[in-house]
Scaffold this motif. Structure first.
Motif, PDB file in Angstrom:
ATOM      1  N   ASN A  42      -7.157  82.772  47.801  1.00  0.00           N
ATOM      2  CA  ASN A  42      -6.674  82.202  46.556  1.00  0.00           C
ATOM      3  C   ASN A  42      -5.278  82.746  46.240  1.00  0.00           C
ATOM      4  O   ASN A  42      -5.084  83.537  45.312  1.00  0.00           O
ATOM      5  CB  ASN A  42      -7.662  82.544  45.430  1.00  0.00           C
ATOM      6  CG  ASN A  42      -7.257  81.898  44.127  1.00  0.00           C
ATOM      7  OD1 ASN A  42      -6.438  80.972  44.111  1.00  0.00           O
ATOM      8  ND2 ASN A  42      -7.794  82.395  43.037  1.00  0.00           N
ATOM      9  N   ASP A  43      -4.295  82.346  47.038  1.00  0.00           N
ATOM     10  CA  ASP A  43      -2.912  82.814  46.899  1.00  0.00           C
ATOM     11  C   ASP A  43      -2.049  81.739  47.548  1.00  0.00           C
ATOM     12  O   ASP A  43      -2.190  81.458  48.738  1.00  0.00           O
ATOM     13  CB  ASP A  43      -2.766  84.164  47.627  1.00  0.00           C
ATOM     14  CG  ASP A  43      -1.345  84.719  47.554  1.00  0.00           C
ATOM     15  OD1 ASP A  43      -1.168  85.798  46.989  1.00  0.00           O
ATOM     16  OD2 ASP A  43      -0.419  84.079  48.083  1.00  0.00           O
ATOM     17  N   ASN A  44      -1.166  81.130  46.744  1.00  0.00           N
ATOM     18  CA  ASN A  44      -0.372  79.995  47.249  1.00  0.00           C
ATOM     19  C   ASN A  44       0.414  80.356  48.499  1.00  0.00           C
ATOM     20  O   ASN A  44       0.423  79.622  49.482  1.00  0.00           O
ATOM     21  CB  ASN A  44       0.645  79.540  46.194  1.00  0.00           C
ATOM     22  CG  ASN A  44      -0.028  78.997  44.966  1.00  0.00           C
ATOM     23  OD1 ASN A  44      -1.205  78.679  45.008  1.00  0.00           O
ATOM     24  ND2 ASN A  44       0.706  78.890  43.876  1.00  0.00           N
ATOM     25  N   ILE A 124       0.662  92.221  58.447  1.00  0.00           N
ATOM     26  CA  ILE A 124       1.532  91.166  57.916  1.00  0.00           C
ATOM     27  C   ILE A 124       1.549  91.231  56.386  1.00  0.00           C
ATOM     28  O   ILE A 124       0.617  91.743  55.765  1.00  0.00           O
ATOM     29  CB  ILE A 124       1.079  89.745  58.351  1.00  0.00           C
ATOM     30  CG1 ILE A 124      -0.384  89.466  57.926  1.00  0.00           C
ATOM     31  CG2 ILE A 124       1.258  89.548  59.852  1.00  0.00           C
ATOM     32  CD1 ILE A 124      -0.784  88.000  58.017  1.00  0.00           C
ATOM     33  N   ASN A 125       2.613  90.704  55.816  1.00  0.00           N
ATOM     34  CA  ASN A 125       2.789  90.475  54.380  1.00  0.00           C
ATOM     35  C   ASN A 125       2.831  91.723  53.490  1.00  0.00           C
ATOM     36  O   ASN A 125       3.660  91.811  52.604  1.00  0.00           O
ATOM     37  CB  ASN A 125       1.728  89.482  53.858  1.00  0.00           C
ATOM     38  CG  ASN A 125       1.761  89.329  52.344  1.00  0.00           C
ATOM     39  OD1 ASN A 125       0.835  89.722  51.645  1.00  0.00           O
ATOM     40  ND2 ASN A 125       2.829  88.777  51.835  1.00  0.00           N
ATOM     41  N   ARG A 126       1.936  92.675  53.702  1.00  0.00           N
ATOM     42  CA  ARG A 126       1.936  93.866  52.844  1.00  0.00           C
ATOM     43  C   ARG A 126       2.307  95.071  53.705  1.00  0.00           C
ATOM     44  O   ARG A 126       1.498  95.540  54.496  1.00  0.00           O
ATOM     45  CB  ARG A 126       0.573  94.031  52.183  1.00  0.00           C
ATOM     46  CG  ARG A 126       0.288  92.863  51.260  1.00  0.00           C
ATOM     47  CD  ARG A 126      -1.022  92.966  50.550  1.00  0.00           C
ATOM     48  NE  ARG A 126      -0.970  92.132  49.351  1.00  0.00           N
ATOM     49  CZ  ARG A 126      -1.793  92.215  48.333  1.00  0.00           C
ATOM     50  NH1 ARG A 126      -2.761  93.097  48.350  1.00  0.00           N
ATOM     51  NH2 ARG A 126      -1.681  91.424  47.280  1.00  0.00           N
ATOM     52  N   VAL A 269      10.225  84.257  43.717  1.00  0.00           N
ATOM     53  CA  VAL A 269      10.328  84.511  45.166  1.00  0.00           C
ATOM     54  C   VAL A 269       9.236  83.698  45.852  1.00  0.00           C
ATOM     55  O   VAL A 269       8.118  83.614  45.316  1.00  0.00           O
ATOM     56  CB  VAL A 269      10.086  86.001  45.524  1.00  0.00           C
ATOM     57  CG1 VAL A 269      10.111  86.213  47.045  1.00  0.00           C
ATOM     58  CG2 VAL A 269      11.095  86.918  44.857  1.00  0.00           C
ATOM     59  N   ASP A 270       9.534  83.151  46.993  1.00  0.00           N
ATOM     60  CA  ASP A 270       8.640  82.429  47.906  1.00  0.00           C
ATOM     61  C   ASP A 270       9.227  81.089  48.317  1.00  0.00           C
ATOM     62  O   ASP A 270       9.093  80.682  49.452  1.00  0.00           O
ATOM     63  CB  ASP A 270       7.215  82.161  47.361  1.00  0.00           C
ATOM     64  CG  ASP A 270       6.330  83.410  47.370  1.00  0.00           C
ATOM     65  OD1 ASP A 270       6.640  84.333  48.146  1.00  0.00           O
ATOM     66  OD2 ASP A 270       5.357  83.470  46.602  1.00  0.00           O
ATOM     67  N   ALA A 271       9.840  80.368  47.354  1.00  0.00           N
ATOM     68  CA  ALA A 271      10.260  78.981  47.586  1.00  0.00           C
ATOM     69  C   ALA A 271       9.048  78.113  47.891  1.00  0.00           C
ATOM     70  O   ALA A 271       9.009  77.383  48.888  1.00  0.00           O
ATOM     71  CB  ALA A 271      11.310  78.869  48.696  1.00  0.00           C
TER      72      ALA A 271
HETATM   73  C1  BGC Z   1       4.394  86.852  48.029  1.00  0.00           C
HETATM   74  C2  BGC Z   1       3.406  86.526  46.956  1.00  0.00           C
HETATM   75  C3  BGC Z   1       2.020  86.812  47.432  1.00  0.00           C
HETATM   76  C4  BGC Z   1       1.927  88.238  47.921  1.00  0.00           C
HETATM   77  C5  BGC Z   1       0.570  88.546  48.498  1.00  0.00           C
HETATM   78  C6  BGC Z   1       4.205  88.279  48.467  1.00  0.00           C
HETATM   79  O1  BGC Z   1       5.073  88.568  49.519  1.00  0.00           O
HETATM   80  O2  BGC Z   1       5.706  86.691  47.555  1.00  0.00           O
HETATM   81  O3  BGC Z   1       3.491  85.183  46.571  1.00  0.00           O
HETATM   82  O4  BGC Z   1       1.107  86.596  46.378  1.00  0.00           O
HETATM   83  O5  BGC Z   1       2.886  88.460  48.913  1.00  0.00           O
HETATM   84  O6  BGC Z   1       0.531  89.812  49.058  1.00  0.00           O
END
Ligand code: BGC
Length: 356
Positions: A42-44, A124-126, A269-271
């Motif tokens: 549940n995260d766009n 990834i991501n975090r 942030v994201d576009a």
């Molecule tokens: C994104 C967020 C997202 C988050 C999740 C970020 O890098 O900009 O939209 O919710 O990562 O970890």
């Protein structure tokens, strides 16, 4: 573990033209089992990322004849749930794990468990702490973007406006900051660097405490609605750590009868596609492309290298892109930048004056 399809069924003969002669090379397609732990479905943004990752593994398999079985799991923003999913991946003997951790401070434990089962890990991501990337060199890596850059771009988008965000002409930009979750590198750095960057052009003042919307649209709406009713016309700029929360803030701004780019500015942030549409219509000030397309593809390509037994660099980076028009948000495959831990730390020192 790696399953070899029956040689009879799966022998692929590749004809290679070589100096006028033809050679026949035999390659056996392989099946790889990949576990992907997503912090929450549940995260766009992570939905765009997850879709790209799944599709690209399919594409890679079509191109190289291998089968990449990708087992996606929804951590539901609960570290206990996700830890169980990761432990299952290890028990099932996956060939590789891709981890978008609910709580990145748990990276060390994941690496140690995966290492004992010889399963490489791609984060990834975090972004996890730099020190954790030293635990299992060559088999652990982070594929991502440098969150500091997104904060700098957010600050620049406001600083580049003719009035630098100072709508009421009092010489100070009064802003609301809507943040992601606590302890998240993206949330901390976007907050810090957006304001520090804008401050290089004009003084700023936070209206109230920075608020945590935990990346969630409904929370973004609530926080913005409260601030709009509390501070009224004094509120000139809304900084949101992501577009999801910013979309909630847009609803609140509409509800309060304010007009974006006329009597209030907003930057995310994201576009996300919805935000790019708003930008095109002149109803959103700017965002920063968090390039899920390149991050997902690079993560998959690094995965293939690891599945082939290679050692890889600890960092693979893509760039954020400043977006104030739809063209700037277009997705195209770009090169990544590999870094060692030392190179990363040196760059941080040189660019930001700190190795953290
Ligand atoms: C994104 C967020 C997202 C988050 C999740 C970020 O890098 O900009 O939209 O919710 O990562 O970890």
């Amino acid at each position: 573990m790696r399953k070899f399809m029956s040689a009879f069924m799966a022998l692929v003969l590749t004809l290679v033209s070589f100096g006028g002669f033809s050679q026949v090379q035999a390659q056996e397609p392989q099946t790889f089992e990949i576990g992907v732990a997503i912090y929450q479905y549940n995260d766009n943004f992570m939905t765009l990322y997850r879709e790209e990752l799944g599709n690209y593994f399919t594409e890679l398999g079509e191109a190289d004849g291998n089968t990449y079985n990708v087992d996606f799991q929804d951590g539901q923003n609960n570290q206990a749930t996700q830890t169980e999913q990761l432990n299952n991946f290890i028990a099932q003997g996956k060939d590789l794990i891709i981890a978008n951790l609910v709580d990145p401070t748990g990276a060390e434990q994941i690496i140690l468990s995966a290492q004992s089962a010889d399963i490489p890990v791609i984060f990834i991501n975090r972004e996890p702490d730099i020190s954790t990337m030293e635990l299992w060199p060559g088999k652990t890596t982070y594929v991502g973007v440098d969150a500091r850059q997104s904060g700098v771009f957010q600050g620049e988008i406001i600083a580049d406006l003719d009035n630098h965000g100072d709508l009421n002409g009092d010489g100070v930009v009064s802003y609301l900051m809507i943040m992601g979750d606590a302890g998240n590198v993206d949330a901390e750095q976007r907050t810090q660097y957006s304001i520090e960057t804008l401050e290089q052009t004009i003084p700023t003042a936070s209206l109230g405490e920075h608020q945590r919307g935990n990346w969630d649209q409904a929370r973004g709406q609530e926080i913005a609605a409260n601030a709009l009713s509390q501070y009224g016309e004094d509120l000139e700029v809304i900084f949101s750590n992501n577009d999801g929360m910013a979309l909630g803030a847009v609803q609140a701004i509409d509800g309060a009868g304010r007009v974006i780019n006329e009597d209030i500015y907003i930057v995310g942030v994201d576009a996300l596609p919805e935000v790019v549409e708003l930008i095109t219509a002149g109803n959103f000030t700017g965002t920063v492309l968090n390039d899920h397309f390149n991050q997902a593809r690079t993560a998959a390509e690094v995965a293939v290298r690891l599945l082939n037994g290679e050692e890889v660099a600890p960092y693979f980076w893509h760039d954020y892109v400043k977006v104030t028009s739809a063209e700037e948000a277009e997705l195209k495959r770009l090169d990544f930048n590999e870094e060692t831990i030392e190179e990363y730390q040196q760059r941080l020192e040189e660019t930001y004056g700190s190795a953290e």
